[in-house]
Design an enzyme around this catalytic site. Structure first.
Site, PDB file in Angstrom:
ATOM      1  N   SER A 138     190.382   6.202 -17.923  1.00 21.15           N
ATOM      2  CA  SER A 138     191.234   6.286 -16.737  1.00 21.15           C
ATOM      3  C   SER A 138     191.877   4.904 -16.520  1.00 21.15           C
ATOM      4  O   SER A 138     192.405   4.328 -17.469  1.00 21.15           O
ATOM      5  CB  SER A 138     190.426   6.760 -15.531  1.00 21.15           C
ATOM      6  OG  SER A 138     191.276   7.206 -14.498  1.00 21.15           O
ATOM      7  N   ASP A 148     194.041  17.498 -18.680  1.00 26.40           N
ATOM      8  CA  ASP A 148     193.903  16.391 -17.737  1.00 26.40           C
ATOM      9  C   ASP A 148     195.286  15.998 -17.230  1.00 26.40           C
ATOM     10  O   ASP A 148     196.147  15.607 -18.026  1.00 26.40           O
ATOM     11  CB  ASP A 148     193.233  15.206 -18.433  1.00 26.40           C
ATOM     12  CG  ASP A 148     193.196  13.963 -17.566  1.00 26.40           C
ATOM     13  OD1 ASP A 148     193.278  14.091 -16.328  1.00 26.40           O
ATOM     14  OD2 ASP A 148     193.076  12.856 -18.144  1.00 26.40           O
ATOM     15  N   HIS A 152     189.593  15.095 -18.146  1.00 30.58           N
ATOM     16  CA  HIS A 152     189.653  13.647 -17.951  1.00 30.58           C
ATOM     17  C   HIS A 152     188.438  12.944 -18.557  1.00 30.58           C
ATOM     18  O   HIS A 152     187.295  13.226 -18.177  1.00 30.58           O
ATOM     19  CB  HIS A 152     189.729  13.372 -16.445  1.00 30.58           C
ATOM     20  CG  HIS A 152     190.191  12.007 -16.079  1.00 30.58           C
ATOM     21  ND1 HIS A 152     191.427  11.519 -16.436  1.00 30.58           N
ATOM     22  CD2 HIS A 152     189.598  11.019 -15.363  1.00 30.58           C
ATOM     23  CE1 HIS A 152     191.580  10.300 -15.950  1.00 30.58           C
ATOM     24  NE2 HIS A 152     190.476   9.972 -15.305  1.00 30.58           N
TER      25      HIS A 152
END
Length: 516
Positions: free
Chosen positions: A195, A451, A476
């Site tokens: 991320s 995602d 994710h």
């Protein structure tokens, strides 16, 4: 010295501390994310214990100690030597798998939430460290977790929170570890992150190529974007994707449900909306209505972003079962049912839709050393990234009341940052790092196609050494978890590719070092 049971007691103690402090109030998405973090801690504890049992010294009294929580003193401002203030940055080091003296160094980079000892004990990067004999490091991001001064969240101190400062922290930490363990050029550094830390991983390689040899960037949104309309577009595509239990009928029902909600908002039917969607209080004005539709959208956003990451009730497949159940009634009534599934799954009686309270929470300067740093992260969106997940695209199927104006108003009301400054900050970030064409080398970008964040990442090979993997049907940061028998085939193959790439990098580094 440790007793035979002390390692497990240490791990359980860390886990308990995390569990007790994760029960925070907030919007639906943030509340759910806290639960995801808790679930990840539980899995990591179990994985760490199983992995450590393979070490002969783990079961011998006094032969193994859990990696210690440690701190390094860092400059508050790396770019102004006249600024003398410092802060303490938290880190962990795991030497269990390190093949001294020339084994590689694997650096796990922290982001917008606190780290823990499990970040050097569990995860795919730890499995790779065990395989390749690496020293494992984890460095918490400045101003998150325990890496913050007592007055760190005051407005005048937030100026020192940025990705540029964070990268300089990493460089300083590199110097510290190199001295501590007498490392040389034979110790190949590879960094990992997912991320926002995935972006930092890529950027650390981009900006400090002399320090880190290669980087794995998982679910990394390297392209900053002010109006991130693509997020909800991917959510819609994921809800339509039969690979993960979605369908066109599901997405149509979701769209019809939100259309009905928007009509009621426009008609001023706030009392009905508050009752039907179990609001904790009456909807007092437009701000509360925006909170309500955002909380409803959060249900489907979290299902896409964290599909199969938490509980069965929170998957795309389950919410699509709810939304396509005609026996429940209209699409509006099915949206009510989906909201009930979320609230019941989270053990909540109602949803907080008070916009004034939401702003009050973002203005709070109270520090929590665990969980997600919501105030800090919102500040970074206002000063670097944008990432505002709106429904401004004409093709958006969710609520039209989720717009950019509301998000930019929050930057101004909470931090005093005008809209133009946010736009300029986003543009600077892309100019500084190169957006989704960073022109780095030896970076592997890994994304899952359901995602929503993959829309801002690097999805195709940019060169022979700047490569990308797009995993079908995964969410994710799915590649960062330790391989499991439950992993879909596409994810299994992706993790094998990551391992092969790491192996290739390490061989190349040895070849370069021997040549020199």
């Amino acid at each position: 010295m440790a007793s035979p049971s002390s390692p497990s007691r240490v791990l359980w103690g860390v886990l308990l501390l995390a569990l007790l402090s994760l029960a925070q109030a907030g919007r639906n998405f943030w509340l759910f994310r806290q639960q995801v973090l808790k679930q990840q801690e539980q899995r990591a504890m179990q994985e760490a214990y199983l992995r450590l049992r393979q070490l002969p010294r783990f079961l011998v009294p006094g032969m193994w100690d859990a990696p210690l929580e440690s701190f390094i003193r860092q400059p508050l401002d790396h770019f102004n030597r006249q600024e003398q203030r410092t802060y303490n940055q938290r880190f962990w080091i795991n030497q269990d798998f390190w093949r001294r003296p020339d084994g590689p160094v694997f650096l796990f980079i922290g982001g917008e939430s606190a780290l823990s000892v499990f970040d050097v004990l569990a995860g795919h990067h730890v499995e790779l460290a065990q395989k390749y004999g690496a020293l494992v490091l984890a460095l918490e991001h400045r101003f998150y977790g325990a890496s913050i001064n007592p007055d760190g969240l005051q407005d005048h101190n937030l100026q020192f929170l940025s990705s540029q400062q964070a990268l300089s922290d990493l460089a300083s930490f590199h110097h510290f570890v190199t001295q501590k363990f007498n490392l040389t050029s034979n110790n190949t550094w590879i960094c990992f992150g997912g991320s926002y830390p995935g972006s930092l991983s890529a950027w650390f390689r981009l900006k400090f190529p002399h320090l880190v040899f290669a980087a794995v960037a998982s679910s990394a949104p390297v392209r900053a974007q002010l109006d991130f309309t693509g997020y909800l577009m991917v959510v819609a595509a994921s809800l339509s994707n039969p690979v993960v239990g979605g369908s066109k009928e599901c997405m149509e029902a979701v769209a019809d449900g939100f259309s009905a909600v928007d009509a009621l908002v426009q008609d001023g039917a706030r009392a009905k909306l508050a009752k039907d969607f179990r609001s904790c209080q009456e909807l007092e004005g437009p701000g509360d209505c925006v909170e309500l539709v955002s909380n409803l959208a959060d249900i489907f956003m979290l299902a896409a972003q964290y599909n199969n990451e938490y509980m069965e009730w929170s998957t795309i497949a389950n919410f699509c079962r709810v939304m396509t159940n005609n026996k429940t009634g209209s699409a509006y009534q099915r949206l009510m049912a989906a909201n009930n599934v979320y609230l019941d799954g989270m053990n909540m009686t109602c949803t907080q839709n008070n916009h004034t309270e939401a702003l009050k929470e973002l203005r709070s300067t109270s520090i929590s050393t665990t969980g997600v740093g919501i105030r800090q992260w919102y500040f970074q969106t206002c000063t670097e990234f944008g990432y505002y997940q709106t429904c401004d695209d004409p093709a958006c199927r969710f609520s039209r009341f989720m717009n950019l104006t509301t998000e930019l108003d929050t930057c101004r009301e909470v931090f005093g940052i005008p809209s133009q400054a946010v736009q300029e900050a986003v543009s600077f970030t892309n100019d500084y790092y190169g957006a989704d064409r960073p022109k780095a080398s030896r970076v592997l970008f890994v994304n899952g196609d359901i995602d929503p964040w993959h829309a801002l990442s690097v999805l195709k090979n940019q060169s022979r050494s700047e490569r990308a993997i797009l995993i079908n049907g995964t969410s994710h940061c799915a590649d960062m978890r330790t391989p499991s028998p439950r992993d879909p085939l596409a994810l299994v193959h992706a993790k094998e590719q990551i391992s092969l790439q790491v192996d290739e990098w390490l061989k190349l580094a040895r070849k370069i070092n021997q040549g020199s």
